[in-house]
Design a protein around this motif. Structure first.
Motif, short mmCIF file in Angstrom:
data_model
loop_
_atom_site.label_atom_id
_atom_site.label_comp_id
_atom_site.label_asym_id
_atom_site.label_seq_id
_atom_site.Cartn_x
_atom_site.Cartn_y
_atom_site.Cartn_z
N ALA A 10 31.72 -1.75 -15.14
CA ALA A 10 32.66 -0.64 -14.97
C ALA A 10 33.42 -0.34 -16.26
N MET A 11 33.76 -1.37 -17.03
CA MET A 11 34.52 -1.18 -18.27
C MET A 11 33.61 -1.04 -19.49
N ASN A 29 22.13 -5.34 -20.99
CA ASN A 29 22.80 -5.61 -19.72
C ASN A 29 21.87 -6.44 -18.85
N ARG A 30 22.48 -7.35 -18.06
CA ARG A 30 21.67 -8.22 -17.18
C ARG A 30 20.75 -7.38 -16.31
N THR A 31 21.31 -6.36 -15.65
CA THR A 31 20.48 -5.43 -14.89
C THR A 31 20.02 -4.35 -15.88
N LYS A 34 20.69 -0.33 -16.13
CA LYS A 34 21.95 0.24 -16.63
C LYS A 34 21.87 0.46 -18.14
N PRO A 64 32.35 -10.72 -16.73
CA PRO A 64 33.39 -11.07 -15.75
C PRO A 64 34.35 -12.16 -16.21
N SER A 91 38.33 -10.39 -19.82
CA SER A 91 39.61 -11.07 -19.54
C SER A 91 39.27 -12.54 -19.30
N LYS A 229 37.97 -5.14 -9.34
CA LYS A 229 37.61 -6.09 -8.28
C LYS A 229 38.71 -7.14 -8.08
N LYS A 235 40.78 -14.20 -10.43
CA LYS A 235 40.41 -15.07 -11.56
C LYS A 235 41.51 -15.07 -12.62
P1 NDP Z 1 31.91 -5.41 -13.57
O1 NDP Z 1 31.74 -6.37 -12.46
O2 NDP Z 1 31.90 -3.95 -13.30
O3 NDP Z 1 30.79 -5.68 -14.69
C1 NDP Z 1 30.45 -6.97 -15.08
C2 NDP Z 1 29.38 -6.92 -16.16
O4 NDP Z 1 29.01 -8.26 -16.47
C3 NDP Z 1 28.10 -6.22 -15.72
O5 NDP Z 1 27.51 -5.63 -16.84
C4 NDP Z 1 27.25 -7.39 -15.22
O6 NDP Z 1 25.86 -7.14 -15.27
C5 NDP Z 1 27.60 -8.43 -16.25
N1 NDP Z 1 27.35 -9.79 -15.77
C6 NDP Z 1 27.82 -10.38 -14.65
N2 NDP Z 1 27.37 -11.66 -14.56
C7 NDP Z 1 26.58 -11.84 -15.64
C8 NDP Z 1 25.81 -12.95 -16.11
N3 NDP Z 1 25.80 -14.13 -15.44
N4 NDP Z 1 25.11 -12.80 -17.25
C9 NDP Z 1 25.13 -11.64 -17.93
N5 NDP Z 1 25.82 -10.55 -17.54
C10 NDP Z 1 26.55 -10.66 -16.41
O7 NDP Z 1 33.24 -5.85 -14.31
P2 NDP Z 1 34.32 -4.94 -15.08
O8 NDP Z 1 33.64 -4.13 -16.11
O9 NDP Z 1 35.23 -4.31 -14.09
O10 NDP Z 1 35.18 -6.11 -15.79
C11 NDP Z 1 34.75 -6.78 -16.94
C12 NDP Z 1 35.93 -7.58 -17.49
O11 NDP Z 1 37.00 -6.68 -17.78
C13 NDP Z 1 36.49 -8.61 -16.49
O12 NDP Z 1 36.88 -9.77 -17.18
C14 NDP Z 1 37.71 -7.90 -15.89
O13 NDP Z 1 38.69 -8.82 -15.45
C15 NDP Z 1 38.17 -7.07 -17.08
N6 NDP Z 1 38.92 -5.85 -16.78
C16 NDP Z 1 38.49 -4.97 -15.81
C17 NDP Z 1 39.24 -3.84 -15.52
C18 NDP Z 1 38.83 -2.86 -14.45
O14 NDP Z 1 39.66 -2.01 -14.07
N7 NDP Z 1 37.60 -2.91 -13.93
C19 NDP Z 1 40.47 -3.53 -16.26
C20 NDP Z 1 40.77 -4.47 -17.31
C21 NDP Z 1 40.03 -5.59 -17.53
P3 NDP Z 1 25.08 -6.44 -14.01
O15 NDP Z 1 25.15 -4.97 -14.30
O16 NDP Z 1 23.75 -7.01 -14.09
O17 NDP Z 1 25.83 -6.84 -12.76
#
Ligand code: NDP
Length: 289
Positions: A10-11, A29-31, A34, A64, A91, A229, A235
């Motif tokens: 999302a970010m 990206n893992r998936t 995207k 995450p 974060s 989320k 977390k």
């Molecule tokens: P999302 O859940 O939307 O995205 C997570 C990303 O991490 C995806 O690209 C996912 O890939 C990837 N990912 C997850 N697990 C793994 C893994 N084991 N190996 C490799 N890639 C992985 O999270 P957000 O973008 O919302 O958040 C990201 C960070 O930013 C977090 O730490 C959050 O706390 C922080 N944050 C979020 C905000 C928000 O409003 N959303 C605001 C401020 C900070 P895949 O596409 O394959 O799932």
């Protein structure tokens, strides 16, 4: 500049889009779909594998938690180049980021923790606030890269400081969302219209980001979008509490907030939005909004 961007969630997705306006950005990206879509829509380059992102001046992770960042560091350590800057926008956990920084330093790679605040809308509009931990020189380097993503870029202190202040400010927000929901529910139970209760709160000393921006749409209009989320918020608060334990700090409200958010996560599940904790406040009173 060549940037390897890892994590198009999302970010990360909109952040990489803004970076691509000024830099040569290679995405992973893992998936994979995207990353393919990103490359198609935003003129980024699709990495054929994770290792290809290491052929860059700057690597950015937006994942995450620090656990996933560490797994990526493990995989990229053999390929990273001396002089590369690793910016972790996740974060994360300051204790882990300090260890990660040491591991990367052995390979001649500098590390800056650079978590962000401002939600998805801030990432979309490039108005994020970005708080960074690292040496002054590395901060300057990171600022030069991330200025396309944010309005306010702050050097907090050494490595780990960005991650520390991020989880603390999210903890403030968590406790505020909870207490505001409790009091607004009580107002409703006392027969006060929710819109009136919000109007008075927002014109007075109980005003906050929660009461002004986050709760009105949900409580008064019944719209509960997923913007951040609950799993991520939980977390962050748990990391903040672990830092308090480490400091032998007395933080009873932080401990309670962490318990309430963890219980809410168990009730609402992995895909819930963080403001849905207000639903748990209502359930604890045998009612709904
Ligand atoms: P999302 O859940 O939307 O995205 C997570 C990303 O991490 C995806 O690209 C996912 O890939 C990837 N990912 C997850 N697990 C793994 C893994 N084991 N190996 C490799 N890639 C992985 O999270 P957000 O973008 O919302 O958040 C990201 C960070 O930013 C977090 O730490 C959050 O706390 C922080 N944050 C979020 C905000 C928000 O409003 N959303 C605001 C401020 C900070 P895949 O596409 O394959 O799932």
């Amino acid at each position: 500049m060549r940037i390897g961007f890892i994590g198009l969630g999302a970010m990360g997705y909109p952040m990489a889009r803004h970076l691509a306006k000024e830099h040569d950005v290679i995405v992973w990206n893992r998936t994979r779909e995207k990353a393919e879509r990103h490359a198609r829509e935003h003129k980024t380059r699709l990495a054929k594998d994770l290792a290809e992102t290491a052929d860059a001046d700057v690597i950015i992770t937006m994942l995450p938690t620090s656990k996933e960042v560490d797994e990526i560091v493990d995989k990229l350590l053999p390929s990273v180049r001396r002089g590369t800057l690793w910016i972790d926008a996740t974060s994360g956990d300051p204790n882990v980021s300090r260890l990660t920084s040491k591991r990367l330093a052995e390979k001649g790679v500098q590390f800056v923790d650079a978590p962000v605040t401002g939600a998805v809308v801030g990432a979309e509009n490039a108005t994020l606030t970005i708080m960074m931990g690292g040496t002054p020189e590395d901060f300057e380097r990171a600022r030069d890269v991330l200025r396309v993503n944010g309005k306010t870029l702050i050097h907090v202190g050494p490595v780990g400081s960005g991650h520390a202040i991020k989880v603390l400010t999210n903890s403030i927000m968590g406790a505020t969302v909870w207490i505001t929901s409790e009091c607004l529910l009580l107002a409703k139970q006392l027969g006060i219209d929710i819109k009136t209760a919000l109007a008075v709160t927002n014109a007075g000393s109980g005003r906050s980001n929660a009461s002004e921006n986050l709760l009105p749409m949900r409580l008064a209009e019944g719209k509960w979008p997923l913007v951040f989320k609950l799993a991520h918020h939980d977390k962050d608060i748990r990391i903040a509490l672990s830092l308090a334990h480490q400091q032998h700090a007395s933080t009873p409200l932080l401990a309670l907030t962490s318990q309430l958010f963890s219980a809410s996560l168990h009730e609402l599940g992995d895909q819930a939005d963080y403001i849905e904790v207000a639903k748990i406040v209502a359930r604890m009173n045998g009612t709904e909004w």
